[in-house]
Write a protein that holds these residues in place. Sequence first.
Motif, PDB file in Angstrom:
ATOM      1  N   GLY A 178      62.987  36.785  37.414  1.00 44.10           N
ATOM      2  CA  GLY A 178      63.176  37.406  36.115  1.00 44.10           C
ATOM      3  C   GLY A 178      61.897  37.982  35.540  1.00 44.10           C
ATOM      4  O   GLY A 178      61.917  39.014  34.851  1.00 44.10           O
ATOM      5  N   LEU A 179      60.765  37.327  35.817  1.00 40.56           N
ATOM      6  CA  LEU A 179      59.479  37.809  35.316  1.00 40.56           C
ATOM      7  C   LEU A 179      58.892  38.914  36.184  1.00 40.56           C
ATOM      8  O   LEU A 179      57.867  39.513  35.820  1.00 40.56           O
ATOM      9  CB  LEU A 179      58.479  36.648  35.232  1.00 40.56           C
ATOM     10  N   GLY A 180      59.542  39.205  37.290  1.00 43.65           N
ATOM     11  CA  GLY A 180      59.033  40.201  38.216  1.00 43.65           C
ATOM     12  C   GLY A 180      58.676  41.543  37.587  1.00 43.65           C
ATOM     13  O   GLY A 180      57.596  42.087  37.857  1.00 43.65           O
ATOM     14  N   PRO A 181      59.550  42.110  36.739  1.00 40.40           N
ATOM     15  CA  PRO A 181      59.236  43.419  36.151  1.00 40.40           C
ATOM     16  C   PRO A 181      57.964  43.443  35.315  1.00 40.40           C
ATOM     17  O   PRO A 181      57.429  44.522  35.036  1.00 40.40           O
ATOM     18  CB  PRO A 181      60.472  43.708  35.287  1.00 40.40           C
ATOM     19  N   ALA A 182      57.467  42.285  34.892  1.00 38.97           N
ATOM     20  CA  ALA A 182      56.235  42.250  34.101  1.00 38.97           C
ATOM     21  C   ALA A 182      55.018  42.571  34.959  1.00 38.97           C
ATOM     22  O   ALA A 182      53.966  42.955  34.434  1.00 38.97           O
ATOM     23  CB  ALA A 182      56.058  40.886  33.446  1.00 38.97           C
ATOM     24  N   GLY A 183      55.143  42.415  36.275  1.00 37.29           N
ATOM     25  CA  GLY A 183      54.051  42.743  37.166  1.00 37.29           C
ATOM     26  C   GLY A 183      52.909  41.754  37.157  1.00 37.29           C
ATOM     27  O   GLY A 183      51.781  42.094  37.530  1.00 37.29           O
ATOM     28  N   LEU A 184      53.164  40.530  36.746  1.00 43.19           N
ATOM     29  CA  LEU A 184      52.114  39.519  36.706  1.00 43.19           C
ATOM     30  C   LEU A 184      51.807  38.993  38.107  1.00 43.19           C
ATOM     31  O   LEU A 184      52.709  38.873  38.935  1.00 43.19           O
ATOM     32  CB  LEU A 184      52.543  38.349  35.816  1.00 43.19           C
ATOM     33  N   PRO A 185      50.553  38.637  38.370  1.00 42.60           N
ATOM     34  CA  PRO A 185      50.256  37.982  39.652  1.00 42.60           C
ATOM     35  C   PRO A 185      50.884  36.598  39.687  1.00 42.60           C
ATOM     36  O   PRO A 185      51.251  36.032  38.647  1.00 42.60           O
ATOM     37  CB  PRO A 185      48.724  37.909  39.661  1.00 42.60           C
ATOM     38  N   SER A 186      50.984  36.034  40.867  1.00 39.05           N
ATOM     39  CA  SER A 186      51.722  34.786  41.049  1.00 39.05           C
ATOM     40  C   SER A 186      51.211  33.662  40.168  1.00 39.05           C
ATOM     41  O   SER A 186      52.003  32.912  39.588  1.00 39.05           O
ATOM     42  CB  SER A 186      51.654  34.356  42.519  1.00 39.05           C
ATOM     43  N   ASN A 187      49.889  33.536  40.059  1.00 40.66           N
ATOM     44  CA  ASN A 187      49.368  32.420  39.262  1.00 40.66           C
ATOM     45  C   ASN A 187      49.730  32.573  37.792  1.00 40.66           C
ATOM     46  O   ASN A 187      50.022  31.591  37.100  1.00 40.66           O
ATOM     47  CB  ASN A 187      47.853  32.301  39.432  1.00 40.66           C
ATOM     48  N   GLU A 188      49.764  33.813  37.289  1.00 39.72           N
ATOM     49  CA  GLU A 188      50.108  34.014  35.885  1.00 39.72           C
ATOM     50  C   GLU A 188      51.607  33.850  35.645  1.00 39.72           C
ATOM     51  O   GLU A 188      52.020  33.477  34.539  1.00 39.72           O
ATOM     52  CB  GLU A 188      49.618  35.385  35.425  1.00 39.72           C
ATOM     53  N   VAL A 189      52.403  34.113  36.647  1.00 41.07           N
ATOM     54  CA  VAL A 189      53.836  33.822  36.539  1.00 41.07           C
ATOM     55  C   VAL A 189      54.037  32.321  36.364  1.00 41.07           C
ATOM     56  O   VAL A 189      54.821  31.868  35.520  1.00 41.07           O
ATOM     57  CB  VAL A 189      54.598  34.326  37.776  1.00 41.07           C
ATOM     58  N   LEU A 190      53.305  31.531  37.152  1.00 46.76           N
ATOM     59  CA  LEU A 190      53.424  30.071  37.044  1.00 46.76           C
ATOM     60  C   LEU A 190      52.869  29.575  35.710  1.00 46.76           C
ATOM     61  O   LEU A 190      53.425  28.644  35.115  1.00 46.76           O
ATOM     62  CB  LEU A 190      52.707  29.409  38.215  1.00 46.76           C
TER      63      LEU A 190
END
Length: 215
Positions: A110-122
């Motif tokens: 779901g957060l994919g469209p934000a374009g955040l790197p993996s660590n910031e997604v976590l």
Amino acid sequence: MDEIVAAAMDLADGEGIAAASLPKVAARIGVTTNALYRYVDSKEELVVLVADRAWGAAPELPADDWRAAATTWSQRLHERFIARPWLLDVPTTLPLTPHTAAWLDVLIVGLGPAGLPSNEVLYSAYLLDSHARYDANLRRNAPTPPALSVTHPDRRRAVRGFLDVQLRARGLDAVADVMRDPAFVGDATSPDGFEFGLARILDGIEAHVAGGRGR
């Protein structure tokens, strides 16, 4: 095994996760405690199984809108904690289980469209999870005593007046002013605290995304 987990969940729903002990589960299903060890090695293992079942299926989230997805995920998580507050007592150090992994998976997608790197997604998942836990725990631990109930306005005003004097005598005027605000004491309709906090968290993530992420 299904009968064991179901019995443990019934105990947890009724009395909290501490009640889901092997002896109590054994008594609930009519076997000896030793008989349970053919299926689980310890209470810790049973807690993992019970908690995983309590999480249930991950929610469906809106597609192509990371903020809407994060909002829905957080709301469903908050609802799950409200419905089963004993989940708040399950150690957060437990490993991912099938259901908790699924919850995290749908949020990552779901957060994919934000374009955040993996660590910031976590990190974002941690913020959202922490907010849901904190608010649900506040609600669990803040029952309304009769003296402060909306059905006893005179007693509530008396208690507020007493506290006001005590706070101001200690120079805590800022706290006293907030506690006298109708939105705080519940004399008027106020925005839901969980939703307000969630919106501010998402505002922060959105600003971070708009600012180029990490600059």
